[in-house]
Structures are given as C-alpha cells and as structure tokens.
Design an enzyme around this catalytic site. Structure first.
Site, PDB file in Angstrom:
ATOM      1  N   ARG A 123       4.462   2.384  16.149  1.00 31.74           N
ATOM      2  CA  ARG A 123       5.913   2.545  15.916  1.00 31.74           C
ATOM      3  C   ARG A 123       6.579   1.327  15.287  1.00 31.74           C
ATOM      4  NH1 ARG A 123       5.489   5.064  21.021  1.00 31.74           N
ATOM      5  NH2 ARG A 123       5.350   7.321  20.751  1.00 31.74           N
ATOM      6  N   LYS A 145      11.801  -0.988   1.036  1.00 32.49           N
ATOM      7  CA  LYS A 145      11.314   0.361   0.731  1.00 32.49           C
ATOM      8  C   LYS A 145       9.795   0.309   0.752  1.00 32.49           C
ATOM      9  CE  LYS A 145      14.936   2.535  -1.993  1.00 32.49           C
ATOM     10  NZ  LYS A 145      15.293   3.116  -3.305  1.00 32.49           N
ATOM     11  N   GLU A 187      11.696  -4.599 -14.833  1.00 36.88           N
ATOM     12  CA  GLU A 187      12.576  -4.671 -13.656  1.00 36.88           C
ATOM     13  C   GLU A 187      13.492  -5.896 -13.735  1.00 36.88           C
ATOM     14  OE1 GLU A 187      12.797  -2.063 -11.880  1.00 36.88           O
ATOM     15  OE2 GLU A 187      10.840  -1.249 -11.282  1.00 36.88           O
ATOM     16  N   LYS A 229      19.114  -8.260  -6.320  1.00 36.39           N
ATOM     17  CA  LYS A 229      18.590  -7.211  -5.444  1.00 36.39           C
ATOM     18  C   LYS A 229      19.068  -7.410  -4.011  1.00 36.39           C
ATOM     19  CE  LYS A 229      15.090  -4.130  -4.097  1.00 36.39           C
ATOM     20  NZ  LYS A 229      13.857  -3.440  -4.409  1.00 36.39           N
ATOM     21  N   GLU A 243      28.470   6.974  -4.125  1.00 37.04           N
ATOM     22  CA  GLU A 243      28.424   6.613  -5.547  1.00 37.04           C
ATOM     23  C   GLU A 243      27.925   5.179  -5.673  1.00 37.04           C
ATOM     24  OE1 GLU A 243      32.158   7.231  -7.431  1.00 37.04           O
ATOM     25  OE2 GLU A 243      32.136   9.373  -6.967  1.00 37.04           O
ATOM     26  N   ARG A 246      22.809   1.211  -3.758  1.00 41.64           N
ATOM     27  CA  ARG A 246      21.406   0.876  -4.025  1.00 41.64           C
ATOM     28  C   ARG A 246      20.771   1.777  -5.081  1.00 41.64           C
ATOM     29  NH1 ARG A 246      16.748  -1.038   0.236  1.00 41.64           N
ATOM     30  NH2 ARG A 246      15.110  -1.150  -1.329  1.00 41.64           N
ATOM     31  N   ASN A 250      17.874   2.094  -9.542  1.00 42.20           N
ATOM     32  CA  ASN A 250      16.975   3.089 -10.116  1.00 42.20           C
ATOM     33  C   ASN A 250      17.305   3.444 -11.550  1.00 42.20           C
ATOM     34  OD1 ASN A 250      14.887   3.868  -8.288  1.00 42.20           O
ATOM     35  ND2 ASN A 250      16.505   4.511  -6.906  1.00 42.20           N
ATOM     36  N   HIS A 253      14.679   5.136 -13.656  1.00 43.56           N
ATOM     37  CA  HIS A 253      13.574   5.530 -12.774  1.00 43.56           C
ATOM     38  C   HIS A 253      13.414   7.050 -12.665  1.00 43.56           C
ATOM     39  CE1 HIS A 253      13.575   1.322 -11.796  1.00 43.56           C
ATOM     40  NE2 HIS A 253      12.692   1.439 -10.833  1.00 43.56           N
ATOM     41  N   HIS A 257       9.907   7.979 -13.304  1.00 46.63           N
ATOM     42  CA  HIS A 257       9.021   8.611 -12.312  1.00 46.63           C
ATOM     43  C   HIS A 257       8.436   9.902 -12.873  1.00 46.63           C
ATOM     44  CE1 HIS A 257      10.928   6.432  -8.591  1.00 46.63           C
ATOM     45  NE2 HIS A 257      10.022   5.705  -9.204  1.00 46.63           N
ATOM     46  N   HIS A 270       4.305   1.276 -13.887  1.00 53.07           N
ATOM     47  CA  HIS A 270       5.660   1.564 -13.416  1.00 53.07           C
ATOM     48  C   HIS A 270       6.721   0.992 -14.365  1.00 53.07           C
ATOM     49  CE1 HIS A 270       8.821   2.445 -10.557  1.00 53.07           C
ATOM     50  NE2 HIS A 270       9.226   1.190 -10.608  1.00 53.07           N
TER      51      HIS A 270
HETATM   52  P1  NAD Z   1       0.114  -3.153  -8.788  1.00 52.60           P
HETATM   53  O1  NAD Z   1       0.346  -3.435  -7.383  1.00 52.60           O
HETATM   54  O2  NAD Z   1      -0.763  -1.994  -9.136  1.00 52.60           O
HETATM   55  O3  NAD Z   1      -0.443  -4.470  -9.489  1.00 52.60           O
HETATM   56  C1  NAD Z   1      -0.756  -4.428 -10.858  1.00 52.60           C
HETATM   57  C2  NAD Z   1      -2.186  -4.911 -11.142  1.00 52.60           C
HETATM   58  O4  NAD Z   1      -2.217  -6.316 -11.102  1.00 52.60           O
HETATM   59  C3  NAD Z   1      -3.209  -4.430 -10.147  1.00 52.60           C
HETATM   60  O5  NAD Z   1      -4.418  -4.161 -10.823  1.00 52.60           O
HETATM   61  C4  NAD Z   1      -3.362  -5.632  -9.223  1.00 52.60           C
HETATM   62  O6  NAD Z   1      -4.598  -5.671  -8.578  1.00 52.60           O
HETATM   63  C5  NAD Z   1      -3.250  -6.757 -10.220  1.00 52.60           C
HETATM   64  N1  NAD Z   1      -2.777  -8.023  -9.702  1.00 52.60           N
HETATM   65  C6  NAD Z   1      -1.870  -8.248  -8.742  1.00 52.60           C
HETATM   66  N2  NAD Z   1      -1.581  -9.545  -8.655  1.00 52.60           N
HETATM   67  C7  NAD Z   1      -2.356 -10.173  -9.556  1.00 52.60           C
HETATM   68  C8  NAD Z   1      -2.497 -11.522  -9.947  1.00 52.60           C
HETATM   69  N3  NAD Z   1      -1.731 -12.488  -9.426  1.00 52.60           N
HETATM   70  N4  NAD Z   1      -3.391 -11.817 -10.912  1.00 52.60           N
HETATM   71  C9  NAD Z   1      -4.119 -10.840 -11.496  1.00 52.60           C
HETATM   72  N5  NAD Z   1      -4.011  -9.542 -11.192  1.00 52.60           N
HETATM   73  C10 NAD Z   1      -3.131  -9.215 -10.227  1.00 52.60           C
HETATM   74  O7  NAD Z   1       1.481  -2.879  -9.580  1.00 52.60           O
HETATM   75  P2  NAD Z   1       2.940  -3.539  -9.503  1.00 52.60           P
HETATM   76  O8  NAD Z   1       3.483  -3.421 -10.863  1.00 52.60           O
HETATM   77  O9  NAD Z   1       2.918  -4.826  -8.824  1.00 52.60           O
HETATM   78  O10 NAD Z   1       3.737  -2.538  -8.547  1.00 52.60           O
HETATM   79  C11 NAD Z   1       3.937  -1.191  -8.905  1.00 52.60           C
HETATM   80  C12 NAD Z   1       4.184  -0.406  -7.655  1.00 52.60           C
HETATM   81  O11 NAD Z   1       5.365  -0.904  -7.021  1.00 52.60           O
HETATM   82  C13 NAD Z   1       4.434   1.068  -7.906  1.00 52.60           C
HETATM   83  O12 NAD Z   1       3.697   1.809  -6.950  1.00 52.60           O
HETATM   84  C14 NAD Z   1       5.914   1.240  -7.674  1.00 52.60           C
HETATM   85  O13 NAD Z   1       6.246   2.523  -7.223  1.00 52.60           O
HETATM   86  C15 NAD Z   1       6.169   0.199  -6.621  1.00 52.60           C
HETATM   87  N6  NAD Z   1       7.560  -0.258  -6.544  1.00 52.60           N
HETATM   88  C16 NAD Z   1       8.134  -0.305  -5.314  1.00 52.60           C
HETATM   89  C17 NAD Z   1       9.421  -0.756  -5.183  1.00 52.60           C
HETATM   90  C18 NAD Z   1      10.032  -0.886  -3.819  1.00 52.60           C
HETATM   91  O14 NAD Z   1      11.235  -1.161  -3.725  1.00 52.60           O
HETATM   92  N7  NAD Z   1       9.267  -0.726  -2.764  1.00 52.60           N
HETATM   93  C19 NAD Z   1      10.154  -1.184  -6.305  1.00 52.60           C
HETATM   94  C20 NAD Z   1       9.532  -1.139  -7.550  1.00 52.60           C
HETATM   95  C21 NAD Z   1       8.218  -0.675  -7.658  1.00 52.60           C
HETATM   96  N1  GLY Z   2      13.401  -0.426  -6.441  1.00 55.12           N
HETATM   97  C1  GLY Z   2      14.553   0.313  -6.008  1.00 55.12           C
HETATM   98  C2  GLY Z   2      15.034  -0.092  -4.660  1.00 55.12           C
HETATM   99  O1  GLY Z   2      14.497  -0.974  -4.026  1.00 55.12           O
HETATM  100  O2  GLY Z   2      15.949   0.495  -4.186  1.00 55.12           O
END
Ligand code: NAD
Ligand code: GLY
Length: 367
Positions: A123, A145, A187, A229, A243, A246, A250, A253, A257, A270
């Site tokens: 939990r 998130k 971003e 952020k 309205e 947060r 997006n 997005h 998406h 992404h």
């Molecule tokens: P990712 O986590 O897939 O990383 C991208 C690639 O880089 C991967 O192959 C990873 O192994 C590699 N990598 C990571 N760090 C490295 C480093 N220092 N050196 C070399 N390689 C490295 O992708 P991302 O772009 O970091 O994240 C995308 C994800 O984040 C998506 O799933 C998206 O939906 C999510 N996201 C979430 C939020 C949120 O608020 N939670 C916001 C934006 C995006």
């Molecule tokens: N990446 C969108 C949010 O965190 O709300």
C-alpha cells in the site's frame, strides 16, 4: 548544485540538479524512513545499470543500506504489468518491508514503473527518483505521475505517488544518444510554449549550446523546466482543475499519445511524438485565429534545430480520432485539448470542431 522544492505541504520534496551528483554521497537522510537499517530496492534497466549502478551503490554504501537490485529489460514496451510483477516479486523475495525505499535509476520508463511499484507495494513505500535522461530530469521524475501502458492507451493504469527526493546529475546526460537527447528537448521547449515566454526566447538564443550539452547551459535549462513543473504541480497536483492547471503540461500530448500508441510503443520516442503533436496543436490554434502562421513557423524552426520530427505519421484521421477519444483529459466523453492562446500561454479547450480537427490532422501528417 541547484536546489528546488516541490511544495506539497508535508509531502514537499527537493529536486537537486548538478554536475557529478551521482558520484558524491547522496544524502538520502530526509528521504529514507527513520529506521536503523533501511532497505532499498534499486530499479534500473539493462542499459543504465552497467553505466551508473556502481556509482550509485558507492554513494549509498555510506548510509549502510541493505540493497536489492532489480534490473529490467530496456524499452517502452516493457512499461507493463509484467514488469511491475517482476519488481514486486523481487521485493517480496528480499523481504522488503514497509520501511523500504524504492530508487528509480533510469529514464522515464524506469521512473514510471518504479514509482507505480512503490505506490502499490504494501500500500505504498517511499520512493526516490534518480533520472538519467533529459526527459526524465525535466519532466517525468517530478510531480508524482507513475504508471504503465495499456494496449488501448499510454499511461492508462497508474497512481499519483510523489517521490521523497529527485537527484538530477547532468553528467549522466553525456552518455545519452543524440535521438534520446532530442526527445527530452521536446519537453524542455514545452515549458516555454505553455507558460514561460522568456524561457522560450532564451532557448531560441541558446539552442546550439544546449544541444552540445554544455554543463552550465544544461543545468539552467533543467532548473527552469523543473521550476515551471514544480509550480504547476503545486497548484494542481491531481490535475483536477476544470480549466488549465496541470493538464497544460500535456501540450501536444493528446496527438502525441495517439502517435505513440498508433505506431506501436517504442517506435516513436515520447518527445518525438510530443513535438509532432505540438505542431498539430499549434496548427489547430492557428485555425482558431489564436496564433499566427509565423508563430507556427517559429515552433517548427526550434524543433528542427533540436532535430525533432515536425511531420506526424499518417495513421488516417479516423484512427487519430479513435485513439484521441481515449485521452485521460477528456471529460464526459468530450475531447479536451491543450492549445496555444498565444506563444507562452496554453489553455484547455473542449469546443473542438470535428472538421477543424480532421483538417488539422490532414495538414500535419505526411502524405
Ligand atoms: P526511457 O526511459 O525509455 O529512456 C530512453 C533510453 O535511454 C532508454 O534506452 C534508456 O535505457 C536509455 N538511457 C537512460 N539513461 C541513459 C543514460 N544516462 N545514458 C545512456 N542511455 C540512457 O525514455 P525517457 O524519454 O526517459 O522517458 C519516456 C517515458 O517517460 C515514457 O514512458 C513517457 O510516457 C514517460 N513520461 C512520464 C511522465 C510523468 O510525468 N510521469 C512525463 C513525461 C514522460
Ligand atoms: N507530464 C505531464 C504531467 O506530469 O502532468
């Protein structure tokens, strides 16, 4: 080192940004539960662990932690229930209790997975984000998130679960591929477009230095992004504002998406999908008479300089509409988009005319 706070009352937490933080002693003091021998579960992947796990473990050894390692396969296609089960199985086998802290060492995929695993393990246990991509340092590690994908849509299953600490070491960005670095830039640029015109103009002036990963320029861009952020999250943590709020994070997005899901997870990164999607949102804003053609050109130009795609894949308008109908921002079955009232000011908009939407999709997709 730069230090920001995400202000959420008792759940407030610091974001530390700086060069080489991972090779220093990471002060987990405030983040760990107050027990003598804290347990830690580090979640990483097969790419990041060989690069940075040793540095992290040496920093952690100094706090006398009992560490369990969980190394997942690399890729967006692994942001699934199966991976959550792998994390939970490993934590149960290691007898992790409620005083365990989960540490995410990786990009947004690892951060979202580890965060959701932490939110649901017994939990909810404490969670620390050590983001290693530009995208995760400026966006996904901040704001709580967490979640996984579903075949019908991105990030459809998840929870809000705030970390106790975010550590963004700019040095680790040097090993990131050019394509992944560009993805993160989408971003960064987003914050300028939605609420910070001076930052957008700074980006226009400094883009090449930033793309060359100059340490000081990077630290400033990450700080400005996280600061924007943090303010948005503090004002509307659970994205419940009727309205704006947060949801404005997006921008691009909903289209993005649709691209990610429609093309198959992992095909478009992404940030790439967000860039092409933002140009679709900009084009729709232009059709509404809110921004000028020159504004759209300006947005396209900065994405091109950041080596991001500016044309969306041709999924067909009806497939776009179907995918967008599942978006989490939609209310009462009505599409709710984030559009640009002007450069530097985003708004949520629910009165989208279907023919404008179809014309926008057709104008922005490759033939
Ligand atoms: P990712 O986590 O897939 O990383 C991208 C690639 O880089 C991967 O192959 C990873 O192994 C590699 N990598 C990571 N760090 C490295 C480093 N220092 N050196 C070399 N390689 C490295 O992708 P991302 O772009 O970091 O994240 C995308 C994800 O984040 C998506 O799933 C998206 O939906 C999510 N996201 C979430 C939020 C949120 O608020 N939670 C916001 C934006 C995006
Ligand atoms: N990446 C969108 C949010 O965190 O709300």
């Amino acid at each position: 080192m730069r230090r920001l706070i995400v202000s959420l009352g008792e759940r407030s937490y610091p974001i530390l940004i700086g060069k080489g933080l991972l090779s220093e002693t990471i002060d987990l003091g405030a983040a760990l539960p107050k027990v003598t021998h804290p347990k830690i579960a580090i979640v990483s992947n097969e790419t990041v662990a060989p690069l940075y796990l040793d540095a992290l473990q040496s920093s952690l050894a100094l706090v006398g932690a009992d560490v369990t390692l969980i190394v997942l396969p690399d890729g967006e296609q692994f942001k699934t229930w199966e991976s959550i089960n792998v994390i939970h199985d490993a934590m149960l086998s290691a007898r992790c209790d409620r005083n365990t802290t989960v540490i995410a060492l990786g990009g947004g995929v690892i951060g979202d997975l580890a965060g959701f695993a932490a939110a649901t393990y017994q939990r909810g246990v404490a969670f620390v984000q050590i983001p290693t991509t530009l995208l995760s340092q400026v966006d996904s590690s901040v704001g709580g998130k967490t979640g996984i994908n579903h075949a019908r849509g991105k990030n459809m299953i998840g929870a809000f679960w705030q970390p106790k600490l975010v550590v963004a070491d700019t040095t680790v960005l040097q090993s990131l591929s050019a394509r992944e670095f560009s993805s993160g830039m989408a971003e960064v640029i987003k914050y300028g477009l939605i609420r910070d015109m001076p930052f957008f103009e700074w980006l226009e002036r400094n883009l090449e230095t930033l793309m060359a990963r100059d340490a000081e320029t990077l630290a400033y861009a990450i700080e400005q992004s996280c600061s924007n952020k943090a303010q948005v999250v503090a004002a509307d943590e659970m994205e419940t504002a009727k309205e704006g709020g947060r949801a404005l994070l997006n921008l691009g997005h909903t289209f993005g998406h649709a691209i990610e899901t429609g093309m198959g997870y992992g095909q478009w990164l992404h940030g790439e999908a967000v860039a092409a999607g933002t140009l679709m949102a900009a084009e729709l804003s232009r059709r509404l008479g809110w921004i000028a053609e020159t504004d759209v050109t300006r947005i396209r130009a900065i994405y091109q300089r950041a080596s991001l795609p500016t044309i969306a894949p041709n999924l067909g308008a009806s497939r776009y509409l179907e995918l967008m109908s599942h978006d989490k921002k939609n209310l009462n079955g009505k599409l709710r988009l984030v559009l640009l009232r002007q450069l530097g000011e985003a708004v949520t908009f629910s009165e989208v005319n279907k023919s404008d939407l179809i014309a926008t999709i057709e104008a922005c997709c490759e033939n």
